[in-house]
Motif scaffolding. Structure first.
Motif, mmCIF file in Angstrom:
data_model
loop_
_atom_site.group_PDB
_atom_site.id
_atom_site.type_symbol
_atom_site.label_atom_id
_atom_site.label_comp_id
_atom_site.label_asym_id
_atom_site.label_seq_id
_atom_site.Cartn_x
_atom_site.Cartn_y
_atom_site.Cartn_z
ATOM 1 N N ALA A 74 0.839 -1.209 0.000
ATOM 2 C CA ALA A 74 0.000 0.000 0.000
ATOM 3 C C ALA A 74 0.872 1.256 0.000
ATOM 4 O O ALA A 74 0.565 2.249 -0.666
ATOM 5 C CB ALA A 74 -0.935 -0.018 1.216
ATOM 6 N N HIS A 75 1.978 1.211 0.726
ATOM 7 C CA HIS A 75 2.891 2.365 0.722
ATOM 8 C C HIS A 75 3.453 2.611 -0.673
ATOM 9 O O HIS A 75 3.555 3.758 -1.121
ATOM 10 C CB HIS A 75 4.045 2.113 1.699
ATOM 11 C CG HIS A 75 3.690 2.398 3.131
ATOM 12 N ND1 HIS A 75 4.557 2.986 4.017
ATOM 13 C CD2 HIS A 75 2.548 2.175 3.838
ATOM 14 C CE1 HIS A 75 3.974 3.117 5.202
ATOM 15 N NE2 HIS A 75 2.755 2.612 5.115
ATOM 16 N N MET A 76 3.825 1.534 -1.362
ATOM 17 C CA MET A 76 4.424 1.706 -2.698
ATOM 18 C C MET A 76 3.413 2.282 -3.686
ATOM 19 O O MET A 76 3.778 3.022 -4.601
ATOM 20 C CB MET A 76 4.968 0.367 -3.219
ATOM 21 C CG MET A 76 6.097 -0.225 -2.412
ATOM 22 S SD MET A 76 7.515 0.849 -2.198
ATOM 23 C CE MET A 76 8.361 0.643 -3.761
ATOM 24 N N ARG A 97 6.084 11.286 6.937
ATOM 25 C CA ARG A 97 4.809 10.838 7.512
ATOM 26 C C ARG A 97 3.663 11.005 6.514
ATOM 27 O O ARG A 97 3.614 11.997 5.778
ATOM 28 C CB ARG A 97 4.505 11.656 8.761
ATOM 29 C CG ARG A 97 3.392 11.042 9.581
ATOM 30 C CD ARG A 97 3.517 11.317 11.043
ATOM 31 N NE ARG A 97 3.008 10.167 11.779
ATOM 32 C CZ ARG A 97 2.675 10.195 13.047
ATOM 33 N NH1 ARG A 97 2.816 11.285 13.754
ATOM 34 N NH2 ARG A 97 2.213 9.101 13.638
ATOM 35 N N ALA A 98 2.753 10.018 6.501
ATOM 36 C CA ALA A 98 1.590 10.113 5.615
ATOM 37 C C ALA A 98 0.643 11.174 6.149
ATOM 38 O O ALA A 98 0.273 11.160 7.325
ATOM 39 C CB ALA A 98 0.881 8.766 5.534
ATOM 40 N N ARG A 99 0.266 12.062 5.251
ATOM 41 C CA ARG A 99 -0.643 13.132 5.659
ATOM 42 C C ARG A 99 -2.074 12.623 5.775
ATOM 43 O O ARG A 99 -2.930 13.260 6.353
ATOM 44 C CB ARG A 99 -0.569 14.267 4.645
ATOM 45 C CG ARG A 99 0.766 15.006 4.694
ATOM 46 C CD ARG A 99 0.915 15.971 3.547
ATOM 47 N NE ARG A 99 1.235 15.279 2.329
ATOM 48 C CZ ARG A 99 2.379 15.432 1.659
ATOM 49 N NH1 ARG A 99 3.280 16.268 2.079
ATOM 50 N NH2 ARG A 99 2.616 14.757 0.566
ATOM 51 N N GLY A 100 -2.333 11.440 5.216
ATOM 52 C CA GLY A 100 -3.687 10.885 5.237
ATOM 53 C C GLY A 100 -3.915 10.144 3.946
ATOM 54 O O GLY A 100 -3.040 10.099 3.092
ATOM 55 N N GLY A 101 -5.055 9.525 3.826
ATOM 56 C CA GLY A 101 -5.366 8.855 2.566
ATOM 57 C C GLY A 101 -5.527 7.365 2.730
ATOM 58 O O GLY A 101 -4.904 6.750 3.604
ATOM 59 N N LYS A 102 -6.403 6.818 1.882
ATOM 60 C CA LYS A 102 -6.641 5.377 1.900
ATOM 61 C C LYS A 102 -6.153 4.759 0.614
ATOM 62 O O LYS A 102 -6.273 5.361 -0.464
ATOM 63 C CB LYS A 102 -8.133 5.114 2.062
ATOM 64 C CG LYS A 102 -8.611 5.307 3.479
ATOM 65 C CD LYS A 102 -9.986 4.747 3.677
ATOM 66 C CE LYS A 102 -10.348 4.861 5.152
ATOM 67 N NZ LYS A 102 -11.739 4.641 5.421
ATOM 68 N N ASP A 103 -5.643 3.551 0.715
ATOM 69 C CA ASP A 103 -5.206 2.817 -0.469
ATOM 70 C C ASP A 103 -6.444 2.388 -1.253
ATOM 71 O O ASP A 103 -7.326 1.690 -0.709
ATOM 72 C CB ASP A 103 -4.386 1.606 -0.020
ATOM 73 C CG ASP A 103 -3.968 0.734 -1.193
ATOM 74 O OD1 ASP A 103 -3.629 1.306 -2.242
ATOM 75 O OD2 ASP A 103 -3.996 -0.506 -1.044
ATOM 76 N N ALA A 104 -6.522 2.784 -2.512
ATOM 77 C CA ALA A 104 -7.723 2.505 -3.308
ATOM 78 C C ALA A 104 -7.942 1.005 -3.483
ATOM 79 O O ALA A 104 -9.075 0.531 -3.553
ATOM 80 C CB ALA A 104 -7.598 3.188 -4.669
ATOM 81 N N LYS A 105 -6.857 0.247 -3.533
ATOM 82 C CA LYS A 105 -6.996 -1.182 -3.806
ATOM 83 C C LYS A 105 -7.522 -1.963 -2.599
ATOM 84 O O LYS A 105 -8.356 -2.853 -2.728
ATOM 85 C CB LYS A 105 -5.648 -1.750 -4.255
ATOM 86 C CG LYS A 105 -5.694 -3.202 -4.667
ATOM 87 C CD LYS A 105 -4.388 -3.661 -5.271
ATOM 88 C CE LYS A 105 -4.456 -5.147 -5.596
ATOM 89 N NZ LYS A 105 -3.160 -5.663 -6.016
ATOM 90 N N THR A 106 -7.006 -1.623 -1.404
ATOM 91 C CA THR A 106 -7.354 -2.442 -0.232
ATOM 92 C C THR A 106 -8.174 -1.699 0.807
ATOM 93 O O THR A 106 -8.680 -2.303 1.756
ATOM 94 C CB THR A 106 -6.066 -2.936 0.462
ATOM 95 O OG1 THR A 106 -5.314 -1.778 0.883
ATOM 96 C CG2 THR A 106 -5.207 -3.772 -0.462
ATOM 97 N N GLY A 107 -8.241 -0.375 0.698
ATOM 98 C CA GLY A 107 -8.937 0.406 1.714
ATOM 99 C C GLY A 107 -8.077 0.681 2.936
ATOM 100 O O GLY A 107 -8.528 1.306 3.902
ATOM 101 N N TYR A 108 -6.827 0.247 2.906
ATOM 102 C CA TYR A 108 -5.935 0.454 4.062
ATOM 103 C C TYR A 108 -5.735 1.947 4.296
ATOM 104 O O TYR A 108 -5.416 2.707 3.371
ATOM 105 C CB TYR A 108 -4.590 -0.237 3.809
ATOM 106 C CG TYR A 108 -3.560 0.055 4.874
ATOM 107 C CD1 TYR A 108 -3.650 -0.554 6.125
ATOM 108 C CD2 TYR A 108 -2.520 0.952 4.642
ATOM 109 C CE1 TYR A 108 -2.718 -0.271 7.118
ATOM 110 C CE2 TYR A 108 -1.586 1.241 5.631
ATOM 111 C CZ TYR A 108 -1.690 0.626 6.862
ATOM 112 O OH TYR A 108 -0.788 0.914 7.850
#
Ligand code: SF4
Length: 993
Positions: free
Chosen positions: A644-646, A658-669
């Motif tokens: 998901a990070h990649m 640091r991730a500012r926010g957001g969900k992985d479109a593929k898994t919802g993570y």
């Protein structure tokens, strides 16, 4: 010659992406443009930013397919250094046709250096220099074999050697270019064979760092990150030439400089990094501790140290101060060559521009007292209160792309994955994870050898050649695997050739035949006084590159990145883990390798496109590394989180990671709050959602926010003095706001926290500690419920009691250019057994003084990296784009030293050393080095004392560029703690050829 293959994609109906890709392909660069661009930015790492805009469109991680054309974009990571630059590889109908730097990557920001910009070339040209199929040396020539023949013959010979001489007669050199999963599997593989005789390149690049740094404050790794330098106000490069060795990292350094940070380089050479610095000072190679103590002298004298920090978080600084105050400016000048004003200037800049950071690489580590040098650097930063602080820390630049990960979980002679030692409890822990019977494993080892650290890669030569009654194992080494290792990266080349000729079995597993193949096939010198082994067998097995498999790699800043498989293994090559499994089958431990026991099988087997089988890499990460590496927090980086990070690099902040926010479109993570690549430690299991630790030991953050403190790894008290951190110096929000020991089931019960475990967790955690509780319950409760650190909260150690020198001392190199200083600053006494071998120190140094070696060889010989090549250089010197950039090996020599010898620029010269070896290289006359020093890059091989070794490579697989290996001529000398080799300070003479 074009960068891409021609394809038929342009004549078939296509999707929009495929059309845009094929349009770009048509406009791709020719070689001239490539060279021009990479040359312009060599060392600054901004290659991609030079591309025309129509070539830098964002490559979408998606695939489109038509009946005739399939275009995919695979995300991978450059394999040439530890910066971790991401690459988008465009694959058309299974052929890798183009690559782009990933603009969203917070690490490389759309940049590649020349090496990264040409990774596609690993075998993709019609004139590939890869090792294409298994081969065997027959009558001095390499002949083709089938995989079945090769596996059969090699394994039969291994079993015969094992029967005659025991399991320790085999030595396996693994690779820091293996993925984490392959590294962990190889670590296991060697133990299933029944030995600790395994090692990899970290031994000869950063073993002194790992030992020195871990023994100071807990973990032996880079504390902060390349990105974090943007928070620094002063950056001291002492032992690093990042502009060539880690080019894209300079993006972050130069951003820091733009923001006002002072950049200082102290080095024996005026490097390309020095060219970008505000200040440069020249020191004598091998005088590093003296310089660092000289700096601390001014810091203490002027009261610039952080007294509050030292009192709360450091043990033993008073003892260090006693030693430091002996290093008055006159003594420092005599030893280092640096004036009082120069040393004071650096000290003041670091002290008055905090947070300040120190950067090092092999300039500090590859010395006979490397362990002392790195500890002195740590102590400097502790004195300034710079550790555990954004913009501070010790930024220790690793070499190969996965040398950090291979050290963390790979084939080490003294530890199991996750730095679990060789105690019975550690083996039992890993046997539970691996689903292997402990008693069976114990029976595989020779009696008494299971707990004894193995031989090191730096000394395998002596494991072969040393008298048997002087070595600490039954048999000498008779069989060797070079599993992704360049012999020319090791010192004492003349003796290495002899050791290779004495072996019974030598196996090279590598995408390229490497210098090992040529050295092994080359006849011994006519005047060499030894008899080669007439029964020796030499095999070459083609391994796939990291672009032909999947898996994770850990960048220098501890961020873990997932590589997708770009293409299928080329020619007849196989993935390293497929080769390991094939040997496990032949050698009789395939079930244990897969964790097959009690009706359970840990690792799935995957059938490859070519029909052979390999263990599932995702299973290795999830079921072995994540399941067992609690010590260093490799437990939270599940394949799903990493992937998901990649896919979502754009959500990570460049300065903080640091991730500012957001969900992985593929898994919802949900990525919110994660640090990019979940830099270890990422504690607990994935469900705990620990975000990773961007800067180690940072008490300003909560532990569930990536904060921490120094580790309680050395007891709670020493000589009546507490080793625990002072009151008020715990990480933010900790329920225990003072020093505390590491957590185990007893402490949890005492604190009344035990009931917070679930029933299942309690069953597993009973009798365990935070490192051995496989449920993760202890870590969960301590971290999440109470904001404490599982490894306790202690002071860092300025003084240690498990090293030869409690306080780091300056000691002259064995081949010192200053024999007058040897009596005052002698090296260590010889050691009868160190890592299974007798190791010489003082006897060599004394003999050199008595023989007046420094008069006969009056120049310091030092070595290092170039921007164009990597490591031993076989891959990169076989790359047509890179080969054109740097075609000859050379020696940098000062104009005065050259004139004294009648040497002119670009002429061939001989570099001669006390070993009797001589190197034919070109002279590069430059003031980059002082009159007392010469420098030779270490990436070359393929010439042997003036003779081209081309006839000894397998046909069509010799590197394009060949040259003298500096290590053919380097001398004996090892670090007293880790057996790191000395490559930075030896002696030579240079003459016209
Ligand atoms: S060699 Fe290092 S700096 Fe260059 S592209 Fe590869 S990872 Fe980046």
């Amino acid at each position: 010659m074009l960068l891409t293959r021609k394809s038929s994609a342009g004549v078939v109906p296509q999707s929009r992406l495929a059309r845009s890709l094929s349009g770009a392909l048509a406009r791709t660069m020719d070689r001239r443009a490539f060279l021009k661009r990479s040359g312009v930015v060599a060392g600054a790492g901004a290659f991609a930013s030079q591309l025309p805009f129509n070539l830098i469109g964002k490559a979408e991680a998606q695939q489109k397919q038509t009946a005739e054309s399939k275009v995919e974009v695979k995300r991978t990571v450059c394999t040439h250094c530890s910066v971790g630059c991401a690459v988008d590889a465009v694959v058309e109908n299974g052929v890798w046709v183009r690559q782009e730097p990933v603009f969203d990557s917070p690490l490389n920001l759309g940049s590649h250096c020349a090496k990264g910009a040409s990774v596609r070339e690993h075998g993709m040209t019609e004139h590939s220099h890869r090792l294409k199929y298994p081969m065997k040396l027959v009558n001095g020539k390499y002949q083709r074999l089938t995989w079945d023949q090769a596996l059969d013959e090699i394994s039969k010979k291994m079993l015969k050697i094992r029967e005659e001489s025991g399991p320790d007669a085999l030595f396996i050199v693994g690779s820091s270019k293996h993925s984490n999963e392959q590294s962990e599997l190889l670590c296991k593989w060697v133990r299933l064979w029944g030995s600790n005789n395994t090692d990899h390149q970290a031994r000869i690049c950063h073993s002194t760092t790992v030992a020195g740094v871990a023994n100071t404050w807990g973990y032996g790794a880079m504390t902060n990150s390349y990105n974090d330098e943007q928070n620094s106000k002063c950056i001291l490069f002492f032992g690093s030439n990042a502009a060539e060795a880690h080019p894209v990292s300079m993006l972050h350094t130069l951003h820091a400089k733009e923001l006002g940070a002072k950049v200082i380089v102290v080095d024996p050479r005026f490097t390309r990094t020095a060219a970008k610095a505000d200040m440069y000072f020249r020191s004598r190679s091998g005088s590093d501790v003296a310089f660092l103590w000289g700096m601390l002298y001014h810091i203490f004298k002027n009261g610039w140290e952080d007294k509050e920090y030292i009192n709360a978080r450091v043990y033993g600084m008073d003892k260090v101060k006693e030693e430091v105050m002996k290093w008055t400016p006159d003594v420092v000048k005599d030893v280092t060559g640096l004036s009082e004003q120069e040393v004071r200037t650096v000290a003041e800049a670091m002290a008055k521009n905090r947070p300040s950071t120190i950067v090092w690489a092999m300039g500090q580590t590859q010395h006979t007292n490397g362990n002392a040098i790195v500890r002195a650097s740590c102590i400097l930063q502790l004195a300034l209160g710079n550790v555990g602080v954004a913009g501070g820390g010790t930024n220790i630049y690793r070499g190969h792309d996965n040398v950090q990960g291979a050290t963390d979980v790979g084939p080490n002679p003294d530890s199991l994955p996750g730095y679990y030692g060789l105690a019975e409890g550690s083996f039992k822990h890993w046997c539970r994870v691996w689903n292997v019977d402990f008693e069976w494993l114990k029976g595989r080892f020779a009696p008494g050898m299971m707990g004894k650290p193995g031989t090191t890669v730096s000394r395998w030569i002596d494991g072969v050649l040393e008298k048997n009654d002087l070595i600490d194992q039954d048999s000498n080494i008779r069989a060797m695997f070079f599993w992704g290792h360049a012999p020319n990266s090791q010192t004492r080349g003349l003796e290495m050739k002899m050791a290779m000729d004495k072996l019974d079995l030598l196996v090279v597993v590598d995408p390229y035949p490497s210098a090992t193949a040529a050295m092994a096939a080359m006849p011994k010198a006519a005047d060499a006084k030894y008899d080669p082994n007439p029964n020796r067998d030499v095999y070459l097995l083609p391994a796939a590159t990291q672009f032909e498999t999947e898996g994770s790699a850990t960048a220098s800043n501890r961020s873990v990145q997932w590589r997708e498989k770009v293409i299928e293994p080329l020619f007849e090559s196989r993935s390293d883990h497929a080769i390991m499994y094939a040997f496990a089958q032949k050698l009789g431990f395939a079930d244990q390798f897969l964790g097959k026991k009690d009706g359970k099988q840990l690792l799935r087997l995957i059938k490859t496109a070519k029909g052979y089988e390999e263990p599932s890499i995702e299973d290795v990460l999830a079921k072995e590394i994540n399941a067992g590496s609690w010590t260093i927090g490799y437990t939270g980086q599940s394949p799903e989180r990493l992937q998901a990070h990649m896919r979502n690099m754009h959500v990570f902040d460049v300065k903080t990671l640091r991730a500012r926010g957001g969900k992985d479109a593929k898994t919802g993570y949900d990525l919110t709050g994660d640090y990019f690549g979940l830099p270890w430690p990422c504690y607990g299991n994935a469900a705990l959602k620990h975000p990773g630790s961007p800067n180690l030991y940072d008490t300003s953050k909560h532990v569930m926010d990536g904060g921490g403190n120094f580790r309680a790894n050395f007891g709670v008290e020493r000589d009546g003095v507490s080793l625990l951190a002072a009151d008020g110096s715990a990480s933010k929000g900790a329920d225990l706001p003072f020093g505390y020991p590491e957590f185990d089931h007893v402490l949890l019960k005492k604190l009344g926290w035990w009931e917070e475990l679930t029933e299942d967790e309690r069953k597993e955690a009973e009798g365990k500690n935070w490192k051995t509780d496989l449920s993760g319950g202890i870590q969960r409760v301590v971290l999440k419920n109470h904001g404490c650190h599982p490894f306790g909260n202690a002071k860092a150690r300025a003084v240690v009691w498990n090293f030869p020198d409690a306080v780091p001392l300056h000691r002259e190199p064995l081949y010192s250019p200053r024999p007058d200083l040897v009596a005052k600053f002698p090296t260590h006494d010889d050691v009868k057994v160190l890592w299974r071998l007798p190791t010489l120190f003082k006897s060599v140094q004394d003999k050199n003084v008595a023989d007046k070696v420094a008069e006969k060889f009056p120049l310091i010989l030092t070595s290092g990296r170039l921007v164009e090549y990597e490591g031993g250089g076989d891959e990169t010197r076989s790359n047509p784009w890179l080969a054109e950039l740097q075609q000859d090996n050379y020696v940098e020599i000062n104009p005065k030293a050259a004139a004294d010898r009648g040497i002119r620029n670009n002429e061939y010269v001989w570099v001669k050393t006390p070993t009797g070896a001589r190197l034919k290289v070109k002279a590069k006359v430059t003031e980059g080095v002082g009159p007392d020093t010469v420098f030779v890059p270490f990436h070359f091989a393929g010439w042997w004392q003036g003779v081209d070794m081309l006839p000894y490579y397998p046909e069509g697989a010799a590197p394009i560029v060949r040259g003298e290996a500096v290590n053919t001529a380097t001398t004996y000398g090892y670090d007293r703690v880790t057996l790191m080799q000395e490559t930075k300070t030896t002696l030579c003479q240079v003459e016209r050829a």
